[in-house]
Design an enzyme around this catalytic site. Structure first.
Site, PDB file in Angstrom:
ATOM      1  N   ASP A 131      -1.787   5.024  -5.985  1.00  0.00           N
ATOM      2  CA  ASP A 131      -2.050   4.233  -4.777  1.00  0.00           C
ATOM      3  C   ASP A 131      -2.207   2.758  -5.116  1.00  0.00           C
ATOM      4  O   ASP A 131      -3.208   2.344  -5.707  1.00  0.00           O
ATOM      5  CB  ASP A 131      -3.320   4.758  -4.100  1.00  0.00           C
ATOM      6  N   ASP A 149       0.826  -1.202   0.000  1.00  0.00           N
ATOM      7  CA  ASP A 149       0.000   0.000   0.000  1.00  0.00           C
ATOM      8  C   ASP A 149       0.866   1.261   0.000  1.00  0.00           C
ATOM      9  O   ASP A 149       1.458   1.610   1.016  1.00  0.00           O
ATOM     10  CB  ASP A 149      -0.924  -0.004   1.220  1.00  0.00           C
TER      11      ASP A 149
END
Length: 496
Positions: free
Chosen positions: A317, A101
């Site tokens: 992201d 992440d």
């Protein structure tokens, strides 16, 4: 001889052709056995690599190499919908599956006990819980510890028992809270394509004892989150601060159904990499998206839609599966694609997806899409770079993976567009780069520390080639410790 260096014994043992006897005193005899049999030949390059690692320890400086983490999972939301890696924490090291992440800063894992944590996962992985009491090197981070502070995206606080606590909320409404742990992280430092060194470093991570929302559901459950943001508690920041990794990391996520890929703390080198600057002083990896083109035609979208000045900007992201556009960009984007394929099939809606029933079944009837960024960098998306196929029964249903973001003016570029590319996050030069690439192939990685650059070849198969060396290094270390203890004991007996 430093006790924490196994490589000195390795080099010495290579040249022992037979058992050797060393006399340390009149009443003690130590016998040395050859560690590497004659049938196991080491190349000159491997010996130089061993020496390099040994010299790094002697000089108390980091070993030059690339920190490598394996990649699992896939971008297809109907198969996996996320990419994850394995991280080893504690003493003895225990392995945890954590989602990759770049949209958050903290590495956290589920701890025991935990309220709301899933017990099973549909990803065919065994879920694990970190037990601070089972690790001999684990310690709690207190409220007075200098490492207990408010981070970019984490609310730090103080629990009633003086533990540094945290609370984290994700964009999908899910959340986690717990307290910080200081322990060891173990990882592989790749020296060459056939040699890796088992390394470890003190590390602060989150111990989650409460999870809410989608984190509770077993469909895509993992053990935690591998935060790669720019904050001081992120994986890249903590290892770089200790001189164990450069302030640059890269990934190459395979887009096919088998998934996987490469993730390294280092720069994957590609001659066709294009870069765009990061927006300064932002908690996320914000970039300046300036326009979107479909079939080389710039869409009528006000560029301010993509900027921080009028919203949350554009974020890269890996923790997001699809891609998201604000209304002002989503509507003309879908209209342009619909117009380009209208003669090949009909538009249909499936759940919240805008889809197309294409009678020919060929994805190549869809147009090429270009995302144009500051600095002249463009990310060109083939149809498979922005579409998802739901089903095929005589015809194919292709759906646009870009979703509408109605409640916020934010653009998020997730795994849908990041897959099948080398993506480089250069925190030193504050830029992000990318290049189209087959992520099943080997990659050339550069690690720079102290102004010096070193190239390492890393491939999807290199772990098989070096696994024996990495595994046996613990054996060499143990043998060296036993050897030194025997010498010290013999000397003590002599002087009694």
């Amino acid at each position: 001889m430093a006790v924490d260096s196994p490589t000195g014994v390795i080099i010495a043992a290579v040249f022992l052709h037979a058992a050797t006897t060393i006399v340390c005193g009149s009443d003690s005899v130590l016998k040395l056995e050859r560690l590497i049999p004659p049938s196991h030949e080491l190349s000159l390059a491997q010996l130089r690599a061993f020496d390099s690692a040994r010299h790094g320890r002697l000089l108390q400086s980091p070993v030059g190499g690339v920190v490598d983490f394996p990649v699992y999972g896939a971008s297809d939301p109907f198969l996996v919908g996320l990419y994850y890696t394995k991280v080893k924490l504690g003493t003895p090291p225990r392995e945890f599956n954590v989602q990759i992440d770049t949209g958050s800063d903290v590495l956290w894992v589920s701890c025991t006990p935990c309220n709301g944590c899933p017990k099973t996962s549909e990803l065919q992985i065994q879920l694990s819980f970190f037990d601070p009491g089972a690790s001999s090197s684990s310690s709690m981070v207190s409220c007075s510890d200098r490492r207990c502070y408010s981070n970019f995206q984490t609310e730090s606080g103080c629990s009633p028992n003086n533990l540094c606590s945290y609370s984290f909320k994700y964009g999908d409404g899910s959340g986690t809270s717990g307290y910080y742990i200081s322990d060891f992280m173990s990882f592989d430092t790749v020296i060459t394509s056939t040699l890796a060194i088992n390394s470890s470093a003190p590390f602060v991570f989150g111990c989650s004892n409460l999870q809410t929302g989608d984190l509770q559901r077993p469909r895509r459950a993992v053990d935690g989150i591998f935060g790669l943001g720019q904050g001081r508690l992120s994986v890249i920041s903590q290892l770089a601060t200790q001189g164990l990794a450069p302030r640059v990391f890269s990934h190459c996520l395979k887009g096919d159904k088998s998934g996987g890929g490469v993730m390294v703390l280092g720069q994957i080198k590609r001659p066709d990499t294009v870069y765009t600057p990061l927006v300064p002083s932002q908690p996320h990896y914000n970039v300046n998206l300036q326009s979107i083109a479909v079939n080389n035609q710039i869409l009528p979208i006000d560029p301010s839609v993509f900027t921080i000045a009028t919203g949350d900007g554009t974020i890269i992201d890996t923790g997001t599966t699809l891609a998201y556009l604000p209304d002002e960009a989503y509507v003309p984007f879908v209209q342009a694609i619909s117009s380009a394929v209208s003669q090949y099939g009909r538009a249909v809606t499936y759940e919240s997806y805008q889809c197309f029933d294409i009678t020919s079944g060929a994805v190549d009837v869809f147009p090429e899409v270009s995302l144009n960024f500051a600095g002249g960098a463009s990310m060109v998306l083939t149809p498979r770079g922005y579409l998802q196929m739901f089903s095929s029964s005589g015809s194919s249903i292709w759906c646009i993976g870009f979703q509408r973001m109605s409640h916020r003016r934010i653009t998020i570029l997730g795994d849908l567009v990041l897959k099948d590319k080398v993506v480089v996050y250069d925190l030193v030069r504050q830029r992000i780069g990318w290049a189209e690439y087959d992520c099943s192939l080997e990659v050339n990685v550069s690690a720079t520390r102290g102004g010096r650059s070193k190239d390492v070849i890393s491939t999807g198969q290199w772990r098989e080639n070096i696994s024996q060396i990495s595994y046996t290094s613990d054996y060499y270390y143990l043998l060296q410790v036993v050897f030194l203890i025997n010498i010290l004991l013999s000397w003590n007996f002599r002087f009694l």
